[in-house]
Design an enzyme around this catalytic site. Structure first.
Site, PDB file in Angstrom:
ATOM      1  N   TYR A  62       0.855  -1.194   0.000  1.00  0.00           N
ATOM      2  CA  TYR A  62       0.000   0.000   0.000  1.00  0.00           C
ATOM      3  C   TYR A  62       0.885   1.236   0.000  1.00  0.00           C
ATOM      4  O   TYR A  62       1.802   1.356   0.807  1.00  0.00           O
ATOM      5  CB  TYR A  62      -0.913   0.020   1.235  1.00  0.00           C
ATOM      6  CG  TYR A  62      -1.706   1.289   1.308  1.00  0.00           C
ATOM      7  CD1 TYR A  62      -2.831   1.469   0.493  1.00  0.00           C
ATOM      8  CD2 TYR A  62      -1.305   2.335   2.135  1.00  0.00           C
ATOM      9  CE1 TYR A  62      -3.537   2.647   0.523  1.00  0.00           C
ATOM     10  CE2 TYR A  62      -2.019   3.527   2.167  1.00  0.00           C
ATOM     11  CZ  TYR A  62      -3.134   3.682   1.366  1.00  0.00           C
ATOM     12  OH  TYR A  62      -3.821   4.859   1.376  1.00  0.00           O
ATOM     13  N   LEU A  73      13.800  -4.553  -7.364  1.00  0.00           N
ATOM     14  CA  LEU A  73      15.100  -5.202  -7.146  1.00  0.00           C
ATOM     15  C   LEU A  73      15.098  -6.183  -5.984  1.00  0.00           C
ATOM     16  O   LEU A  73      16.084  -6.887  -5.772  1.00  0.00           O
ATOM     17  CB  LEU A  73      16.195  -4.150  -6.918  1.00  0.00           C
ATOM     18  CG  LEU A  73      16.752  -3.573  -8.219  1.00  0.00           C
ATOM     19  CD1 LEU A  73      15.972  -2.349  -8.645  1.00  0.00           C
ATOM     20  CD2 LEU A  73      18.216  -3.256  -8.098  1.00  0.00           C
ATOM     21  N   TYR A 145      16.044 -19.818  -7.502  1.00  0.00           N
ATOM     22  CA  TYR A 145      16.334 -18.444  -7.929  1.00  0.00           C
ATOM     23  C   TYR A 145      16.038 -18.292  -9.424  1.00  0.00           C
ATOM     24  O   TYR A 145      15.295 -17.411  -9.841  1.00  0.00           O
ATOM     25  CB  TYR A 145      17.796 -18.123  -7.632  1.00  0.00           C
ATOM     26  CG  TYR A 145      18.206 -16.712  -7.977  1.00  0.00           C
ATOM     27  CD1 TYR A 145      17.685 -15.632  -7.274  1.00  0.00           C
ATOM     28  CD2 TYR A 145      19.131 -16.458  -8.989  1.00  0.00           C
ATOM     29  CE1 TYR A 145      18.066 -14.327  -7.576  1.00  0.00           C
ATOM     30  CE2 TYR A 145      19.521 -15.161  -9.284  1.00  0.00           C
ATOM     31  CZ  TYR A 145      18.992 -14.098  -8.585  1.00  0.00           C
ATOM     32  OH  TYR A 145      19.380 -12.820  -8.889  1.00  0.00           O
ATOM     33  N   LYS A 149      12.983 -16.035 -11.252  1.00  0.00           N
ATOM     34  CA  LYS A 149      13.284 -14.892 -12.126  1.00  0.00           C
ATOM     35  C   LYS A 149      12.719 -15.118 -13.529  1.00  0.00           C
ATOM     36  O   LYS A 149      12.296 -14.168 -14.189  1.00  0.00           O
ATOM     37  CB  LYS A 149      14.786 -14.643 -12.182  1.00  0.00           C
ATOM     38  CG  LYS A 149      15.372 -14.078 -10.893  1.00  0.00           C
ATOM     39  CD  LYS A 149      14.941 -12.638 -10.640  1.00  0.00           C
ATOM     40  CE  LYS A 149      15.697 -12.012  -9.475  1.00  0.00           C
ATOM     41  NZ  LYS A 149      15.261 -10.623  -9.214  1.00  0.00           N
ATOM     42  N   THR A 175      27.792  -8.402 -10.424  1.00  0.00           N
ATOM     43  CA  THR A 175      28.075  -6.996 -10.137  1.00  0.00           C
ATOM     44  C   THR A 175      28.709  -6.906  -8.754  1.00  0.00           C
ATOM     45  O   THR A 175      28.369  -7.686  -7.869  1.00  0.00           O
ATOM     46  CB  THR A 175      26.761  -6.193 -10.211  1.00  0.00           C
ATOM     47  OG1 THR A 175      26.215  -6.354 -11.521  1.00  0.00           O
ATOM     48  CG2 THR A 175      26.981  -4.706  -9.952  1.00  0.00           C
TER      49      THR A 175
END
Ligand code: UDP
Length: 315
Positions: A62, A73, A145, A149, A175
Site C-alpha cells: 500500500y 530489485l 532463484y 526470475k 556486479t
C-alpha cells in the site's frame, strides 16, 4: 519522477537510490531488511526527497500518492542466501513481482524488473545474448532463484501484453562494489575479506569456471538508461571482461597486496551443483539501444571496493 525501489536497502538498490536522488527524483526505498541493511541508506536519513518503508513485498503493498516508476530489485541474489532461504527466494521472485506489478498497474507507473544472467542457467551458448533461452535445471538447488526470475520475466511480459503496462527487464550479470554484504558468500566479498584478513582464498574445485564482473556504478547507469528507454524486451547489463575464478583470486591478491595463499576446496554438492561453467554477457544490445557500456576497469573498481571493505573490517 516519484520512484519506488523494492530492495532499496540492498547493494544495487541503495546505489540506485543515491543516483536517482542526485538526478533530482523523489525516491521511496522499500525493503524487508532480510539481506538489505539500513546501513546502506543511513546517509539518506532526513533527505527531503527520500523515504524508507520497512515492508516485505510478498505482502500487499500500500502506498499513498502518485508513482511514476517501480524498480523491482527485491531478491536474494547470493547462491548461499538462496540455498539457505529457498522458499523466500521463490516467494519474492514470484509473489513479490506480482505485488510490485499490481502496484505499478494501479498507479499507472512504469515497471522495471531486475532479472538475472541466471535465466541462462549453465549456458550452452557463449557469450550469452538475450535471444538465448537458457539451460536451467528446475529441480536443482539454483532452480529456486533461476525459475523465480524466469517466472518474473514471464509475468512482467504478461502485464505488458495484457494490461498494456510500460515494462522493462534488465538481466544483471555479476556486479560488485561497496555495500556488498561482507558475509553474503559470493566470490567477490569472500575473496576480498579473506585477502584483507590474511586468510586463504577459497577457490572452489579447480577455479576454472568463468565470470565477468561489472562495477556497480556502471550497472546503475545502465539500469537508469534502460528505465528511460523504450525497450520492452530484456537487455543484458554486465561487463564482458571474462576471467576464471583462479585468475580473479590472483587479481584480488594483486590489488590488496595480500600475502594470503590460494586454496582449492570442494564445497558441499549443493553449493556448486549446476554452478555455471562459463558466463559472459553479450552487450551488443545495450550498446545499440542504450548507448551503454561499462567504463570502470576491474583494477579501479576492485580498488574502490577493497577500500570500502577495509573500513568495514577496521583494517
Ligand atoms: N566461488 C569460489 N569461492 C568462493 C565463492 C565462490 O570459487 O569463496 C566460485 C563459485 O563456485 C562460482 C563463482 O565463484 O563458480 C561465482 O560465485 P558467486 O557465488 O559469486 O556467484 P554466481 O556467479 O555463481 O551467482
Amino acid at each position: 519522477m516519484r520512484i519506488l525501489i523494492t530492495g532499496g536497502a540492498g547493494f544495487i538498490g541503495s546505489h540506485l537510490c543515491d543516483y536517482l536522488l542526485e538526478q533530482g527524483h523523489e525516491v521511496i526505498a522499500m525493503d524487508n531488511l532480510s539481506t538489505g541493511s539500513t546501513d546502506n541508506i543511513a546517509h539518506l536519513a532526513g533527505h527531503r526527497r527520500f523515504l524508507f518503508i520497512h515492508h516485505d513485498v510478498t505482502q500487499y503493498i500500500y502506498l499513498e500518492g502518485r508513482l511514476d516508476a517501480v524498480l523491482h530489485l527485491a531478491s536474494l541474489p547470493s547462491p548461499v542466501d538462496y540455498l539457505n532461504y529457498p522458499i523466500q527466494t521463490l516467494k519474492v521472485g514470484a509473489l513479490g513481482t506480482h505485488k510490485a506489478l499490481g502496484l505499478a498497474k494501479a498507479k499507472g507507473a512504469r515497471f522495471l524488473l531486475a532479472s538475472t544472467s541466471e535465466v541462462y542457467g549453465d549456458p550452452l551458448v557463449h557469450p550469452q545474448s538475450e535471444d538465448y533461452w537458457g539451460n536451467v535445471n528446475p529441480v536443482g538447488p539454483r532452480g529456486v532463484y533461476d525459475e523465480s526470475k524466469r517466472f518474473a520475466e514471464a509475468l512482467t511480459m504478461a502485464y505488458h501484453r495484457y494490461h498494456g503496462l510500460e515494462t522493462r527487464i534488465v538481466r544483471i550479470f555479476n556486479t560488485y562494489g561497496p555495500r556488498m554484504r561482507l558475509d553474503d558468500g559470493r566470490v567477490v566479498p569472500n575473496f576480498i575479506r579473506q585477502a584483507i584478513l590474511g586468510e586463504p582464498l577459497t577457490v572452489y574445485d579447480e577455479g576454472t569456471r568463468t565470470r565477468s564482473f561489472c562495477y556497480v556504478s556502471d550497472m546503475v547507469e545502465g539500469i537508469v538508461r534502460l528505465l528511460m528507454s523504450d525497450e520492452v524486451y530484456p537487455v543484458n547489463l554486465g561487463n564482458p571482461q571474462e576471467m576464471t575464478i583462479l585468475e580473479f583470486a590472483r587479481k584480488v591478491l594483486e590489488v590488496t597486496g595480500s600475502t594470503s595463499e590460494i586454496v582449492f576446496i570442494r564445497p558441499s554438492d549443493e553449493r556448486t551443483r549446476d554452478d555455471p561453467m562459463v558466463r559472459r554477457p553479450d552487450i551488443s544490445k545495450a550498446r545499440r539501444v542504450l548507448g551503454w557500456e561499462p567504463v570502470v576497469s576491474l583494477e579501479e573498481g576492485l580498488a574502490r571496493t577493497v577500500e570500502w571493505f577495509r573500513k568495514r573490517l577496521g583494517k
